[in-house]
Design a protein around this motif. Structure first.
Motif, short mmCIF file in Angstrom:
data_model
loop_
_atom_site.label_atom_id
_atom_site.label_comp_id
_atom_site.label_asym_id
_atom_site.label_seq_id
_atom_site.Cartn_x
_atom_site.Cartn_y
_atom_site.Cartn_z
N SER A 100 8.38 -1.68 0.76
CA SER A 100 8.06 -0.29 0.41
C SER A 100 8.81 0.17 -0.83
CB SER A 100 8.37 0.64 1.59
OG SER A 100 9.74 0.57 1.92
N ALA A 101 9.86 -0.55 -1.23
CA ALA A 101 10.61 -0.20 -2.44
C ALA A 101 9.91 -0.65 -3.72
CB ALA A 101 12.01 -0.82 -2.38
N MET A 102 8.72 -1.23 -3.58
CA MET A 102 7.98 -1.71 -4.76
C MET A 102 6.75 -0.83 -4.99
SD MET A 102 6.33 -5.44 -5.57
CE MET A 102 7.93 -6.17 -5.25
N PRO A 103 6.76 0.02 -6.01
CA PRO A 103 5.58 0.82 -6.33
C PRO A 103 4.39 -0.09 -6.70
CG PRO A 103 7.51 1.68 -7.46
CD PRO A 103 7.89 0.33 -6.90
N ILE A 104 3.18 0.41 -6.42
CA ILE A 104 1.97 -0.35 -6.68
C ILE A 104 1.02 0.51 -7.52
CG2 ILE A 104 -0.02 -1.53 -5.65
CD1 ILE A 104 1.71 -1.84 -3.09
N ILE A 105 0.62 -0.03 -8.67
CA ILE A 105 -0.36 0.62 -9.53
C ILE A 105 -1.66 -0.15 -9.40
CG2 ILE A 105 -0.95 1.31 -11.88
CD1 ILE A 105 2.04 1.21 -12.55
N THR A 106 -2.74 0.51 -9.01
CA THR A 106 -4.01 -0.18 -8.78
C THR A 106 -5.03 0.18 -9.86
OG1 THR A 106 -5.01 1.55 -7.39
CG2 THR A 106 -3.55 -0.03 -6.30
N VAL A 107 -5.92 -0.76 -10.17
CA VAL A 107 -6.91 -0.53 -11.22
C VAL A 107 -8.22 0.06 -10.70
CG1 VAL A 107 -5.95 -2.43 -12.58
CG2 VAL A 107 -7.95 -2.85 -11.13
N HIS A 121 3.93 2.80 3.16
CA HIS A 121 5.14 3.51 2.79
C HIS A 121 5.57 3.26 1.35
CE1 HIS A 121 5.10 4.46 6.92
NE2 HIS A 121 5.60 3.33 7.36
N ALA A 122 4.76 2.54 0.59
CA ALA A 122 5.06 2.31 -0.83
C ALA A 122 4.47 3.45 -1.67
CB ALA A 122 4.47 0.98 -1.28
N LEU A 123 5.02 3.66 -2.85
CA LEU A 123 4.41 4.58 -3.80
C LEU A 123 3.16 3.92 -4.37
CD1 LEU A 123 7.41 6.05 -5.85
CD2 LEU A 123 6.28 7.00 -3.84
N LEU A 124 2.06 4.65 -4.37
CA LEU A 124 0.78 4.10 -4.83
C LEU A 124 0.22 4.97 -5.94
CD1 LEU A 124 -0.89 3.34 -1.37
CD2 LEU A 124 0.28 1.73 -2.86
N TYR A 125 -0.35 4.31 -6.96
CA TYR A 125 -0.93 5.03 -8.09
C TYR A 125 -2.25 4.38 -8.49
CZ TYR A 125 3.81 6.87 -8.43
OH TYR A 125 5.02 7.46 -8.16
N TYR A 126 -3.11 5.20 -9.09
CA TYR A 126 -4.42 4.73 -9.56
C TYR A 126 -4.45 4.83 -11.08
CZ TYR A 126 -9.42 5.17 -10.71
OH TYR A 126 -10.66 5.05 -11.27
N LEU A 127 -4.61 3.69 -11.75
CA LEU A 127 -4.73 3.64 -13.21
C LEU A 127 -5.93 2.75 -13.54
CD1 LEU A 127 -3.26 4.46 -15.93
CD2 LEU A 127 -2.34 2.12 -15.88
N PRO A 128 -7.10 3.34 -13.74
CA PRO A 128 -8.28 2.51 -14.01
C PRO A 128 -8.13 1.73 -15.31
CG PRO A 128 -8.76 4.82 -14.45
CD PRO A 128 -7.41 4.77 -13.80
N ASN A 129 -8.84 0.62 -15.40
CA ASN A 129 -8.79 -0.18 -16.62
C ASN A 129 -9.36 0.60 -17.80
OD1 ASN A 129 -7.54 -2.52 -15.74
ND2 ASN A 129 -9.44 -3.42 -15.01
N GLN A 130 -8.85 0.31 -18.96
CA GLN A 130 -9.27 0.97 -20.19
C GLN A 130 -10.54 0.35 -20.75
OE1 GLN A 130 -6.88 0.00 -23.53
NE2 GLN A 130 -7.58 1.68 -24.81
N ILE A 305 11.69 4.43 5.61
CA ILE A 305 10.79 4.66 6.75
C ILE A 305 10.55 3.35 7.48
CG2 ILE A 305 8.46 5.42 7.41
CD1 ILE A 305 8.49 7.12 4.81
N GLU A 306 10.52 3.42 8.81
CA GLU A 306 10.33 2.21 9.61
C GLU A 306 8.97 1.58 9.30
OE1 GLU A 306 10.41 0.75 14.31
OE2 GLU A 306 10.63 2.88 13.79
N PRO A 307 8.95 0.30 8.94
CA PRO A 307 7.67 -0.34 8.57
C PRO A 307 6.76 -0.58 9.77
CG PRO A 307 9.44 -1.96 8.60
CD PRO A 307 10.09 -0.63 8.83
N LEU A 308 5.46 -0.69 9.46
CA LEU A 308 4.47 -0.98 10.51
C LEU A 308 4.32 -2.50 10.64
CD1 LEU A 308 1.71 1.69 9.75
CD2 LEU A 308 3.26 1.64 11.70
N THR A 309 5.31 -3.13 11.25
CA THR A 309 5.26 -4.58 11.48
C THR A 309 4.28 -4.87 12.61
OG1 THR A 309 7.07 -4.50 13.08
CG2 THR A 309 7.66 -4.82 10.76
N SER A 310 3.88 -6.13 12.76
CA SER A 310 2.96 -6.50 13.84
C SER A 310 3.58 -6.23 15.20
CB SER A 310 2.58 -7.98 13.71
OG SER A 310 3.73 -8.80 13.67
N THR A 311 4.89 -6.44 15.32
CA THR A 311 5.58 -6.18 16.59
C THR A 311 5.56 -4.69 16.92
OG1 THR A 311 7.04 -8.06 16.23
CG2 THR A 311 7.77 -6.43 17.83
N ARG A 312 5.83 -3.86 15.90
CA ARG A 312 5.83 -2.41 16.15
C ARG A 312 4.43 -1.91 16.47
NH1 ARG A 312 6.47 2.57 12.15
NH2 ARG A 312 6.78 4.19 13.71
#
Length: 330
Positions: A100-107, A121-130, A305-312
């Motif tokens: 979750s400490a790794m932000p993700i930028i999606t195209v 729980h990660a930071l998510l962003y939308y950046l469409p391709n140019q 934040i507690e992650p949604l693991t398969s066990t949880r």
């Protein structure tokens, strides 16, 4: 802002592809906002630093590493685990998980939704391709009726539909690098794109699908598959036509009808505005500011934040079912 290192396996030879060009465009935009540099990690190149050498530097807390090459991401994330890393996500369904400490930028919004579920729980962003400014309708005479790029095309398209069209109209199939793709699109009346089979074979999804949008920007009519990120902007019946529709004979009939229709108006420039340089640069500035602030915050001690693991998840399902039973019989 921290310096950005865009990690690529290489920028020449076997690494040359649409994903590479898209990543290099993002790099060039980032250079207008902050210090940025391309770093290779598989192929050493004379004019670019190599990752193993960069990692020997002492000031890497003031850097952000941008990873994007899907199949290489797990290994790179492990290698860079003590550093600040962002995932620039093109395709989806690679199967790996990210902290979750790794932000993700999606195209694409398609990929955004995938990571919204996969990494909630990660930071998510939308950046469409140019879409580069050279892709526009030059209003030239079009001497190609149907244009196809062989790469990523389905067997159906290449072995069935194209042979059926050749006797009815002027068809051009491209199977090598095109120096002037905007010029080729401006010579073509209709562009065919069918990548669903290719991505199914790869086991991942179409990240964005630049070529149909570039063709549309040049005034082409488009017949395309609508898989993965293509569904972000393709709207069959309104701005494109769905290819591989039921039967080859039906595809041929619809394609010939579009070629004969003189009322095919090009899309307005407002349709492409979200993907042009000005808008992309504005979004990227906001995203990089937020990511830099986030990495400032992560220097402080706190409990994630507690992650949604398969066990949880299994525990949560058992708890929900137990509460249902208590409600029914209690």
């Amino acid at each position: 802002m921290r310096k950005l290192y865009f990690l690529l396996p290489g920028t020449t030879g076997r690494f040359a592809c649409g994903g590479l060009w898209a990543e290099l465009k993002t790099f060039q935009l980032a250079q207008q906002i902050c210090s940025a540099e391309v770093v290779t990690y598989r192929q050493r190149e004379v004019d670019k630093p190599f990752l193993a050498d960069v990692l020997k530097q002492s000031d890497l807390k003031n850097a952000i590493f941008m990873v994007s090459w899907g199949f290489d991401v797990p290994k790179l994330v492990s290698q860079l685990k003590s550093l600040q890393v962002v995932y620039h996500a093109h395709s989806a369904e690679y199967g790996f998980k990210l902290p979750s400490a790794m932000p993700i930028i999606t195209v694409s919004r398609h990929t955004l939704g995938y990571w919204g579920q996969k990494s909630p729980h990660a930071l998510l962003y939308y950046l469409p391709n140019q879409i580069s400014d050279e892709f526009y309708d030059r209003h030239l005479d079009r001497d190609i009726d149907v244009l196809v790029q062989a790469r990523k095309s389905s067997d159906y398209l290449l072995k069935e539909l194209i042979p059926a069209l050749r006797s009815r109209c002027r068809v051009t199939v491209i199977d090598s690098f095109v120096e002037d793709l905007p010029g080729l699109f401006n010579r073509s009346r209709l562009y065919l794109y069918d990548s669903a089979q290719y991505w199914a074979e790869q086991g991942v999804t179409e990240g964005f699908g630049l070529q149909p949008m570039e063709a549309l920007a040049c005034g082409c009519q488009v017949f395309s598959s609508v898989n993965g990120g293509l569904a972000d902007y393709l709207d069959p019946g309104f701005n494109c036509h769905k290819i591989a529709g039921y039967a080859q004979a039906y595809d041929v009939e619809r394609i010939l009808h579009v070629l004969q229709d003189c009322n095919n108006a090009p899309l307005p420039e407002s349709f492409f505005a979200e993907h042009r340089t000005e808008k992309i640069l504005s979004r990227l500035t906001v995203i990089l500011n937020e990511i830099n602030h986030f990495f400032d915050f992560t220097q402080k001690p706190c409990e994630p934040i507690e992650p949604l693991t398969s066990t949880r998840l299994m525990g949560l399902k058992l708890k929900r079912n137990w509460n249902k039973l208590k409600k029914r019989f209690g």
